[in-house]
Write an enzyme that holds these catalytic residues in place. Sequence first.
Site, short mmCIF file in Angstrom:
data_model
loop_
_atom_site.label_atom_id
_atom_site.label_comp_id
_atom_site.label_asym_id
_atom_site.label_seq_id
_atom_site.Cartn_x
_atom_site.Cartn_y
_atom_site.Cartn_z
CG HIS A 23 -2.09 -1.10 1.00
ND1 HIS A 23 -3.27 -0.77 0.53
CD2 HIS A 23 -1.90 -2.35 1.06
CE1 HIS A 23 -3.87 -1.88 0.52
NE2 HIS A 23 -3.03 -2.96 0.65
CG ASP A 118 -4.83 2.63 1.05
OD1 ASP A 118 -5.70 2.04 0.81
OD2 ASP A 118 -3.67 1.92 0.78
C1 UDX Z 1 -0.93 -6.53 -1.11
C2 UDX Z 1 -1.80 -7.39 -1.56
O1 UDX Z 1 -1.25 -8.84 -1.60
C3 UDX Z 1 -1.89 -7.14 -3.09
O2 UDX Z 1 -2.81 -7.99 -3.78
C4 UDX Z 1 -2.68 -5.62 -2.90
O3 UDX Z 1 -3.16 -5.60 -4.23
C5 UDX Z 1 -1.78 -4.79 -2.26
O4 UDX Z 1 -1.35 -5.28 -0.87
P1 UDX Z 1 1.62 -7.77 -1.55
O5 UDX Z 1 0.98 -8.97 -1.08
O6 UDX Z 1 2.76 -7.35 -0.83
O7 UDX Z 1 0.40 -6.43 -1.29
O8 UDX Z 1 1.84 -7.83 -3.02
P2 UDX Z 1 2.27 -6.47 -4.10
O9 UDX Z 1 0.89 -5.81 -4.49
O10 UDX Z 1 2.95 -7.50 -5.41
O11 UDX Z 1 3.53 -5.78 -3.61
C6 UDX Z 1 4.51 -6.12 -3.32
C7 UDX Z 1 5.72 -5.22 -3.51
O12 UDX Z 1 6.81 -5.61 -3.03
C8 UDX Z 1 5.89 -4.95 -4.77
O13 UDX Z 1 5.89 -3.65 -5.38
C9 UDX Z 1 7.12 -5.52 -5.06
O14 UDX Z 1 8.06 -4.68 -6.14
C10 UDX Z 1 7.82 -5.21 -3.89
N1 UDX Z 1 8.77 -6.45 -3.58
C11 UDX Z 1 8.22 -7.66 -3.50
C12 UDX Z 1 10.07 -6.26 -3.33
O15 UDX Z 1 10.63 -5.10 -3.62
N2 UDX Z 1 10.88 -7.22 -3.17
C13 UDX Z 1 10.52 -8.58 -3.14
O16 UDX Z 1 11.45 -9.42 -2.99
C14 UDX Z 1 9.38 -8.77 -3.23
#
Ligand code: UDX
Length: 459
Positions: A23, A118
């Site tokens: 977020h 948000d």
């Molecule tokens: C959560 C929800 O799961 C997601 O579906 C929703 O839309 C937003 O909140 P998350 O599960 O963490 O987020 O997944 P994602 O939305 O893909 O965000 C992860 C972020 O962390 C991405 O920006 C990604 O670039 C970053 N990341 C992930 C890293 O920088 N390094 C990593 O090793 C893994």
Amino acid sequence: GMENQTTPSSAHCVVLAYPAQGHLNPLLQFAKRLNHRGVKITLVSTHFFWKSISTKQLSLSSLTIESISDGYDDAGQEGAESLKVYLEKFWEVGPQTLNQLLHKLAESGCPADCVVYDSFLPWALDVAKDNGLVGAPFLTQSCAVNDIYFHAHKGLIKVPLSEEKYLLPGLVELEPCDMPSFISVYGSYPVVWQLVVDTFANIGKADWVLSNSVYELEEEVVDWMMKIWPLRTIGPTVPSMFLDKRLEDDKDYGISMFNPNNETCMKWLNVKPKASVVYVSFGSLAALSEEQMEELAWGLKDSNSHFLWVVRSSEEAKLPKGFVGSSEKALVVSWCPQLEVLSHDAVGCFVTHCGWNSTLEALSLGVPLIAMPQWTDQGTNAKHIVDVWKTGLKPLVDEKGIVRREAIEHCIREIMESERGKEIRNNAVKWRSLARNAVDDGGSSDKNIEEFVAKLKHS
Ligand code: UDX
């Protein structure tokens, strides 16, 4: 009143992020894009969230960092006995402390003009309006998903689901498994379900509804939403250094809750042939079952491709015994610089949980996907990846809800080796240019951001 300000032409926006990695990322990037256009930014999240992030990262060039309280300044959500208790406290203390912050800014001679928040924190709109400010919810998930939640909020989707197919305005036909998990597995996370549905309780008062999506990605649903709300797409919120020809000088492009193993990852990737590596990550929250983890591990190994797998330290114990963590063929790290990895030539596909940020990042960087949605909005994102944007494949899920190793291996080989894989790659490249164009000069998102800033300066 702006009469006391030294630079009356520059608007001041408070940008409020929900305290979670997925977020914060999009709101931070949006804030940077506003700042780049001369808007003063105060980036706000909770005391504990900022404390849990190394202070070095918070020296964000020209953004000011401020905090509000969720009532758990020492431990955050972990400090509460349940998410329900946490959110109740946050909903009580958050509005008060946001209000105090707005007063503090006004007294310091630099009053805010607008609160971008948000959409998971809808009370921020009431606080903004009480203070006579412009209020703009920021949708951190896709328009499709918000369309579904809005209809659920209106009572127009009956849960538990009973139909075979669902047809909502602007969307392709959805099966129950394509619905967000709170609907498809109704009753699974009642508190989060309530949270997402409440997004819409006061949205009628919003001056703008900002969406981290791209018009070209979700045209029909965006058109539909623009009829009911002052909605504008402003995405993808991928840092411009990864997208634009203009390459902003933007070294500290992100804030990470985890320590990325940057050097290890990039060194390992640098010696791999073009499009030979499978990148695997399930984002910052998803927890896989031990059985799923084992199937994934052997599926990756059996695919015979190189793979770079992010296994957060909280997930590490689930790796099968004797599974090699670092070799010429495979690298397992606890966190990586995902944007740099996805931009790297060596990466040929991305096995993803389909979090909205990961989905947008992969689309914007032209990387084909293998969709393994886990919960929340991810099933809906997966449906769009496979059937609408056609930039990925979704392996078969068995009756126990597990994706077996053979299914994973099959999808990897399809993408990396087959004719169908080539088509998917071509689609991915097409979306990459559409996403770039959207934020480039005169693109759909660029124009929307311009419009937002122009109106702010005149309000
Ligand atoms: C959560 C929800 O799961 C997601 O579906 C929703 O839309 C937003 O909140 P998350 O599960 O963490 O987020 O997944 P994602 O939305 O893909 O965000 C992860 C972020 O962390 C991405 O920006 C990604 O670039 C970053 N990341 C992930 C890293 O920088 N390094 C990593 O090793 C893994």
